[in-house]
Design a protein around this motif. Sequence first.
Motif, PDB file in Angstrom:
ATOM      1  N   ALA A  27      10.034 -20.275  45.103  1.00 24.23           N
ATOM      2  CA  ALA A  27      11.096 -19.529  43.956  1.00 24.23           C
ATOM      3  C   ALA A  27      11.757 -18.709  44.253  1.00 24.23           C
ATOM      4  O   ALA A  27      13.056 -18.582  43.756  1.00 24.23           O
ATOM      5  CB  ALA A  27       9.848 -19.249  42.806  1.00 24.23           C
ATOM      6  N   ASP A  28      11.622 -17.826  45.026  1.00 19.95           N
ATOM      7  CA  ASP A  28      12.384 -16.767  45.835  1.00 19.95           C
ATOM      8  C   ASP A  28      13.418 -17.456  46.374  1.00 19.95           C
ATOM      9  O   ASP A  28      14.704 -16.890  46.290  1.00 19.95           O
ATOM     10  CB  ASP A  28      11.553 -15.742  46.677  1.00 19.95           C
ATOM     11  CG  ASP A  28      12.146 -14.479  46.991  1.00 19.95           C
ATOM     12  OD1 ASP A  28      12.909 -13.950  45.778  1.00 19.95           O
ATOM     13  OD2 ASP A  28      11.895 -13.815  47.755  1.00 19.95           O
ATOM     14  N   ASN A  29      13.264 -18.384  47.319  1.00 20.60           N
ATOM     15  CA  ASN A  29      14.383 -18.971  47.944  1.00 20.60           C
ATOM     16  C   ASN A  29      15.341 -19.765  47.164  1.00 20.60           C
ATOM     17  O   ASN A  29      16.436 -19.371  47.072  1.00 20.60           O
ATOM     18  CB  ASN A  29      13.730 -20.206  48.975  1.00 20.60           C
ATOM     19  CG  ASN A  29      13.001 -19.476  50.105  1.00 20.60           C
ATOM     20  OD1 ASN A  29      13.177 -18.531  50.380  1.00 20.60           O
ATOM     21  ND2 ASN A  29      12.070 -20.352  50.542  1.00 20.60           N
ATOM     22  N   ILE A  30      14.830 -20.429  46.071  1.00 20.73           N
ATOM     23  CA  ILE A  30      15.745 -21.222  44.977  1.00 20.73           C
ATOM     24  C   ILE A  30      16.571 -19.996  44.336  1.00 20.73           C
ATOM     25  O   ILE A  30      17.892 -20.006  43.975  1.00 20.73           O
ATOM     26  CB  ILE A  30      15.176 -21.895  43.904  1.00 20.73           C
ATOM     27  CG1 ILE A  30      14.505 -23.186  44.945  1.00 20.73           C
ATOM     28  CG2 ILE A  30      15.952 -22.377  42.902  1.00 20.73           C
ATOM     29  CD1 ILE A  30      13.413 -24.216  44.207  1.00 20.73           C
ATOM     30  N   THR A  31      15.906 -18.723  43.788  1.00 20.83           N
ATOM     31  CA  THR A  31      16.382 -17.950  43.249  1.00 20.83           C
ATOM     32  C   THR A  31      17.601 -17.135  44.021  1.00 20.83           C
ATOM     33  O   THR A  31      18.694 -16.836  43.318  1.00 20.83           O
ATOM     34  CB  THR A  31      15.427 -16.862  42.953  1.00 20.83           C
ATOM     35  OG1 THR A  31      14.450 -17.213  41.998  1.00 20.83           O
ATOM     36  CG2 THR A  31      16.217 -15.643  42.019  1.00 20.83           C
ATOM     37  N   ASN A  32      17.315 -17.008  45.455  1.00 20.43           N
ATOM     38  CA  ASN A  32      18.566 -16.435  46.176  1.00 20.43           C
ATOM     39  C   ASN A  32      19.258 -17.316  46.764  1.00 20.43           C
ATOM     40  O   ASN A  32      20.006 -17.117  48.028  1.00 20.43           O
ATOM     41  CB  ASN A  32      17.709 -15.648  47.235  1.00 20.43           C
ATOM     42  CG  ASN A  32      17.271 -14.315  46.520  1.00 20.43           C
ATOM     43  OD1 ASN A  32      17.990 -13.414  46.014  1.00 20.43           O
ATOM     44  ND2 ASN A  32      15.952 -14.222  46.574  1.00 20.43           N
ATOM     45  N   GLN A  83      21.389 -21.295  59.458  1.00 19.10           N
ATOM     46  CA  GLN A  83      22.179 -21.027  58.562  1.00 19.10           C
ATOM     47  C   GLN A  83      22.842 -22.450  58.052  1.00 19.10           C
ATOM     48  O   GLN A  83      23.158 -23.351  58.872  1.00 19.10           O
ATOM     49  CB  GLN A  83      23.598 -20.353  59.425  1.00 19.10           C
ATOM     50  CG  GLN A  83      24.606 -19.994  58.629  1.00 19.10           C
ATOM     51  CD  GLN A  83      25.637 -19.481  59.773  1.00 19.10           C
ATOM     52  OE1 GLN A  83      25.779 -18.951  60.635  1.00 19.10           O
ATOM     53  NE2 GLN A  83      26.857 -19.733  59.179  1.00 19.10           N
ATOM     54  N   THR A  84      22.973 -22.533  56.763  1.00 22.27           N
ATOM     55  CA  THR A  84      23.358 -23.672  56.222  1.00 22.27           C
ATOM     56  C   THR A  84      24.696 -23.698  55.531  1.00 22.27           C
ATOM     57  O   THR A  84      25.265 -24.619  55.223  1.00 22.27           O
ATOM     58  CB  THR A  84      22.469 -24.351  54.992  1.00 22.27           C
ATOM     59  OG1 THR A  84      22.301 -23.237  53.971  1.00 22.27           O
ATOM     60  CG2 THR A  84      21.021 -24.693  55.587  1.00 22.27           C
ATOM     61  N   ARG A  85      25.416 -22.377  55.288  1.00 23.64           N
ATOM     62  CA  ARG A  85      26.706 -22.104  54.901  1.00 23.64           C
ATOM     63  C   ARG A  85      27.273 -21.191  55.692  1.00 23.64           C
ATOM     64  O   ARG A  85      26.755 -20.505  56.402  1.00 23.64           O
ATOM     65  CB  ARG A  85      26.446 -21.686  53.468  1.00 23.64           C
ATOM     66  CG  ARG A  85      25.846 -22.771  52.521  1.00 23.64           C
ATOM     67  CD  ARG A  85      25.887 -22.487  51.058  1.00 23.64           C
ATOM     68  NE  ARG A  85      25.683 -21.133  50.561  1.00 23.64           N
ATOM     69  CZ  ARG A  85      25.165 -20.541  49.561  1.00 23.64           C
ATOM     70  NH1 ARG A  85      24.328 -21.388  49.049  1.00 23.64           N
ATOM     71  NH2 ARG A  85      25.180 -19.346  49.509  1.00 23.64           N
ATOM     72  N   MET A  86      28.648 -21.192  55.150  1.00 24.79           N
ATOM     73  CA  MET A  86      29.532 -20.091  55.864  1.00 24.79           C
ATOM     74  C   MET A  86      29.063 -18.558  55.588  1.00 24.79           C
ATOM     75  O   MET A  86      29.376 -17.675  56.172  1.00 24.79           O
ATOM     76  CB  MET A  86      30.880 -20.462  55.547  1.00 24.79           C
ATOM     77  CG  MET A  86      31.520 -21.851  56.002  1.00 24.79           C
ATOM     78  SD  MET A  86      31.753 -21.838  57.735  1.00 24.79           S
ATOM     79  CE  MET A  86      32.860 -20.594  58.335  1.00 24.79           C
ATOM     80  N   ASP A  87      28.666 -18.342  54.343  1.00 24.52           N
ATOM     81  CA  ASP A  87      28.181 -17.011  53.997  1.00 24.52           C
ATOM     82  C   ASP A  87      26.809 -16.780  54.806  1.00 24.52           C
ATOM     83  O   ASP A  87      26.278 -15.799  54.263  1.00 24.52           O
ATOM     84  CB  ASP A  87      28.142 -16.888  52.682  1.00 24.52           C
ATOM     85  CG  ASP A  87      27.073 -17.810  51.790  1.00 24.52           C
ATOM     86  OD1 ASP A  87      26.416 -18.164  52.408  1.00 24.52           O
ATOM     87  OD2 ASP A  87      27.073 -17.572  50.614  1.00 24.52           O
ATOM     88  N   ASP A  88      26.298 -17.613  55.602  1.00 20.59           N
ATOM     89  CA  ASP A  88      25.098 -17.012  56.331  1.00 20.59           C
ATOM     90  C   ASP A  88      23.687 -17.289  55.265  1.00 20.59           C
ATOM     91  O   ASP A  88      22.784 -16.836  55.626  1.00 20.59           O
ATOM     92  CB  ASP A  88      25.160 -15.729  57.102  1.00 20.59           C
ATOM     93  CG  ASP A  88      24.096 -15.603  58.348  1.00 20.59           C
ATOM     94  OD1 ASP A  88      23.822 -16.526  58.892  1.00 20.59           O
ATOM     95  OD2 ASP A  88      23.643 -14.421  58.129  1.00 20.59           O
ATOM     96  N   GLY A  90      20.678 -19.308  54.327  1.00 29.74           N
ATOM     97  CA  GLY A  90      19.969 -20.399  54.981  1.00 29.74           C
ATOM     98  C   GLY A  90      18.952 -21.280  54.108  1.00 29.74           C
ATOM     99  O   GLY A  90      18.131 -21.940  54.256  1.00 29.74           O
ATOM    100  N   VAL A  91      19.417 -21.396  52.612  1.00 32.05           N
ATOM    101  CA  VAL A  91      18.625 -22.081  51.749  1.00 32.05           C
ATOM    102  C   VAL A  91      19.201 -23.484  51.253  1.00 32.05           C
ATOM    103  O   VAL A  91      20.103 -23.678  51.046  1.00 32.05           O
ATOM    104  CB  VAL A  91      18.696 -21.178  50.357  1.00 32.05           C
ATOM    105  CG1 VAL A  91      17.559 -22.078  49.247  1.00 32.05           C
ATOM    106  CG2 VAL A  91      17.877 -20.001  50.799  1.00 32.05           C
ATOM    107  N   ASN A  92      18.383 -24.511  51.530  1.00 30.21           N
ATOM    108  CA  ASN A  92      18.785 -25.811  50.861  1.00 30.21           C
ATOM    109  C   ASN A  92      17.945 -26.124  49.812  1.00 30.21           C
ATOM    110  O   ASN A  92      16.866 -26.106  49.702  1.00 30.21           O
ATOM    111  CB  ASN A  92      18.578 -26.957  52.032  1.00 30.21           C
ATOM    112  CG  ASN A  92      18.733 -28.316  51.759  1.00 30.21           C
ATOM    113  OD1 ASN A  92      18.964 -28.766  50.605  1.00 30.21           O
ATOM    114  ND2 ASN A  92      18.960 -29.066  52.545  1.00 30.21           N
ATOM    115  N   VAL A  93      18.920 -25.986  48.761  1.00 31.79           N
ATOM    116  CA  VAL A  93      18.188 -26.142  47.438  1.00 31.79           C
ATOM    117  C   VAL A  93      17.496 -27.464  47.191  1.00 31.79           C
ATOM    118  O   VAL A  93      16.467 -27.508  46.582  1.00 31.79           O
ATOM    119  CB  VAL A  93      19.192 -25.749  46.225  1.00 31.79           C
ATOM    120  CG1 VAL A  93      18.754 -25.901  44.827  1.00 31.79           C
ATOM    121  CG2 VAL A  93      19.670 -24.354  46.313  1.00 31.79           C
TER     122      VAL A  93
END
Length: 128
Positions: A27-32, A83-88, A90-93
């Motif tokens: 839940a914390d990962n999805i929130t952030n 890292q999954t995006r340019m803004d560093d 790391g969350v893959n929703v």
Amino acid sequence: MDFLSSNASLMMEKSLSYLWTKQAAIADNITNAETPGYKEKVVTFEDSLKGRLLQASRRAAPVKSMRQVLEGTPFSVTEQAVQTRMDDNGVNVTAQMAEAIRNAYQMRYVMSSLNTDMAILNAAIRGQ
């Protein structure tokens, strides 16, 4: 043998606690997911438990109860350095949502097992 502190009951109790911690991390990962620089949290338990069981089996003095092993086994919450995006971030929703569903099914299974054990105990108390 005490039914409420059997190895199976103790393992289900620890499993439920682990799954609850894991659900909170998901839940914390999805929130952030949109927070720049946020790293995905991963909760592990199996490796720690395996290590504690091996350690207990190698001791000269035997472990008195499974409770000692389980209570001494912490959950490990780590940040993934992926890292999954340019803004560093790391969350893959999509992966997190799938893991949340999987975790919910596991929680449901453990709760069902606990309910079955309690129903058996309740029937024994009532003499049915």
